[in-house]
Write a protein that holds these residues in place. Sequence first.
Motif, PDB file in Angstrom:
ATOM      1  N   PHE A  76      30.735  45.399  40.457  1.00  0.00           N
ATOM      2  CA  PHE A  76      30.633  44.113  41.140  1.00  0.00           C
ATOM      3  C   PHE A  76      29.178  43.882  41.548  1.00  0.00           C
ATOM      4  O   PHE A  76      28.472  44.810  41.947  1.00  0.00           O
ATOM      5  N   ASP A  77      28.765  42.624  41.439  1.00  0.00           N
ATOM      6  CA  ASP A  77      27.356  42.294  41.683  1.00  0.00           C
ATOM      7  C   ASP A  77      26.990  42.303  43.151  1.00  0.00           C
ATOM      8  O   ASP A  77      25.882  42.679  43.530  1.00  0.00           O
ATOM      9  N   THR A  78      27.898  41.854  44.003  1.00  0.00           N
ATOM     10  CA  THR A  78      27.589  41.696  45.422  1.00  0.00           C
ATOM     11  C   THR A  78      28.600  42.424  46.291  1.00  0.00           C
ATOM     12  O   THR A  78      29.706  42.756  45.845  1.00  0.00           O
ATOM     13  N   GLU A  79      28.214  42.661  47.530  1.00  0.00           N
ATOM     14  CA  GLU A  79      29.104  43.301  48.504  1.00  0.00           C
ATOM     15  C   GLU A  79      30.318  42.425  48.780  1.00  0.00           C
ATOM     16  O   GLU A  79      31.431  42.923  48.999  1.00  0.00           O
ATOM     17  N   GLU A  80      30.106  41.119  48.769  1.00  0.00           N
ATOM     18  CA  GLU A  80      31.209  40.180  49.038  1.00  0.00           C
ATOM     19  C   GLU A  80      32.265  40.268  47.943  1.00  0.00           C
ATOM     20  O   GLU A  80      33.469  40.279  48.228  1.00  0.00           O
ATOM     21  N   LYS A  81      31.829  40.345  46.692  1.00  0.00           N
ATOM     22  CA  LYS A  81      32.778  40.463  45.586  1.00  0.00           C
ATOM     23  C   LYS A  81      33.524  41.794  45.657  1.00  0.00           C
ATOM     24  O   LYS A  81      34.715  41.872  45.333  1.00  0.00           O
ATOM     25  N   LEU A  82      32.817  42.840  46.084  1.00  0.00           N
ATOM     26  CA  LEU A  82      33.457  44.147  46.230  1.00  0.00           C
ATOM     27  C   LEU A  82      34.537  44.109  47.305  1.00  0.00           C
ATOM     28  O   LEU A  82      35.645  44.624  47.106  1.00  0.00           O
ATOM     29  N   ASP A  83      34.232  43.494  48.447  1.00  0.00           N
ATOM     30  CA  ASP A  83      35.220  43.389  49.526  1.00  0.00           C
ATOM     31  C   ASP A  83      36.442  42.605  49.078  1.00  0.00           C
ATOM     32  O   ASP A  83      37.583  42.962  49.400  1.00  0.00           O
ATOM     33  N   ASP A  84      36.212  41.525  48.329  1.00  0.00           N
ATOM     34  CA  ASP A  84      37.336  40.732  47.801  1.00  0.00           C
ATOM     35  C   ASP A  84      38.172  41.566  46.839  1.00  0.00           C
ATOM     36  O   ASP A  84      39.403  41.494  46.843  1.00  0.00           O
ATOM     37  N   ALA A  85      37.488  42.367  46.009  1.00  0.00           N
ATOM     38  CA  ALA A  85      38.206  43.200  45.042  1.00  0.00           C
ATOM     39  C   ALA A  85      39.064  44.252  45.740  1.00  0.00           C
ATOM     40  O   ALA A  85      40.191  44.529  45.324  1.00  0.00           O
ATOM     41  N   LEU A  86      38.538  44.830  46.817  1.00  0.00           N
ATOM     42  CA  LEU A  86      39.319  45.800  47.591  1.00  0.00           C
ATOM     43  C   LEU A  86      40.541  45.146  48.212  1.00  0.00           C
ATOM     44  O   LEU A  86      41.634  45.718  48.223  1.00  0.00           O
ATOM     45  N   TYR A  87      40.352  43.952  48.711  1.00  0.00           N
ATOM     46  CA  TYR A  87      41.453  43.257  49.394  1.00  0.00           C
ATOM     47  C   TYR A  87      42.521  42.805  48.404  1.00  0.00           C
ATOM     48  O   TYR A  87      43.715  42.873  48.697  1.00  0.00           O
TER      49      TYR A  87
END
Length: 377
Positions: A76-87
């Motif tokens: 994932f490119d950004t921390e925000e996308k990573l958090d969304d992916a975890l959720y």
Amino acid sequence: MTTYKAFFRVLRKNIWVIVIYTVILLVCVLGNAKSGQGMMDFTASKPDVTIYDNDGSLLSKRLEKYFSEQAEIVKFDTEEKLDDALYFDGTDYVITIEKGFGEKIARGEKPEMLVKSVGNYDAYLAETILSRFLKVAEVYAPAPENVIVENLDKLLEHETKVSINSGLDTVALSNAKNYYNFLNYAILAGLVFAVAYSNASFKRELTRKRLAVSGTSYKKINHQLLLCNLILALVLLSFYVILSLLLVGDIMLTMNGLLFMANAAVMSFFGVSFAFLLVNLLKNNNAILALVNVVSIGSCFLCGVFVPASWMPVFVQNIGRALPSFYYVENNRLISELEKFDFESLKPILINVLVMLGATALMVILNNIITHKKQKS
């Protein structure tokens, strides 16, 4: 006897509070079980793993290669996308390899790994893969990195299958953990609200003056009310335990299940003492309702009930540590992973229980001090 009759008479008028929060508990538990059904069932698919390599050493690259053979690597490119992916289950396990990872292993030291997990079966599998790699690397250390990597290549080439051998019913224990985590909200909202409303009648100005001239000491009245509150807490807790037996199943009859129940009992005692203190601090019922909602919802978010604590920033987790709910939820996690029941395994659970009991004792002491001052005035 008069105090007891009056307390339960008032409680009957406010029983709707307990009913509402019990319904909320059921909705949360059943909704979570339904959404998590697919996650908890076994599948032969590989876990989705995200790796951030900040070291760039031979060993860190070998670790990433090993995961590419055992799991699906997603980036994932950004921390925000990573958090969304975890959720939204876009990834199961996130590993951040810190700088110095390879050097520490080469020196025979144990590196610290920064991980984030959704807590499902695939995440446990990814954790096992990581643990296996590190343990095998430790066998050949201390040694130069290239030597360790060569030995890893020889060994891992012939052993690529990873299995989890555990006597735990992880699906049932996960369901039990989720149920008792959500029970934190029912305790801090429903139980505290019911207790506070029932006790508020005894704190009205006219009632307080009558009690003052009755010759009954404030300590005796407090103890009678506290006994009523504890009876209410035990009855309500018994109902929630029976409910957990129906929703979760026979796992509640094991030692793990009994520990879940005991942990909830300790949290209930804190809820009673907290409600007792609220009544002495606040005169307005609407103010009590507002504060109860803020505390219950706030603690659930900060302490990992609604959102796993591992997903939140460190400073938010540190704030949560100041609340008893943090130790209650942490105990539920530890109990769900408990296989041995010796003192060493139970020690962290007992420490968390002592923290909750300490918070309960503090509430009782503050309540007695405030009541004594009001009695004098």
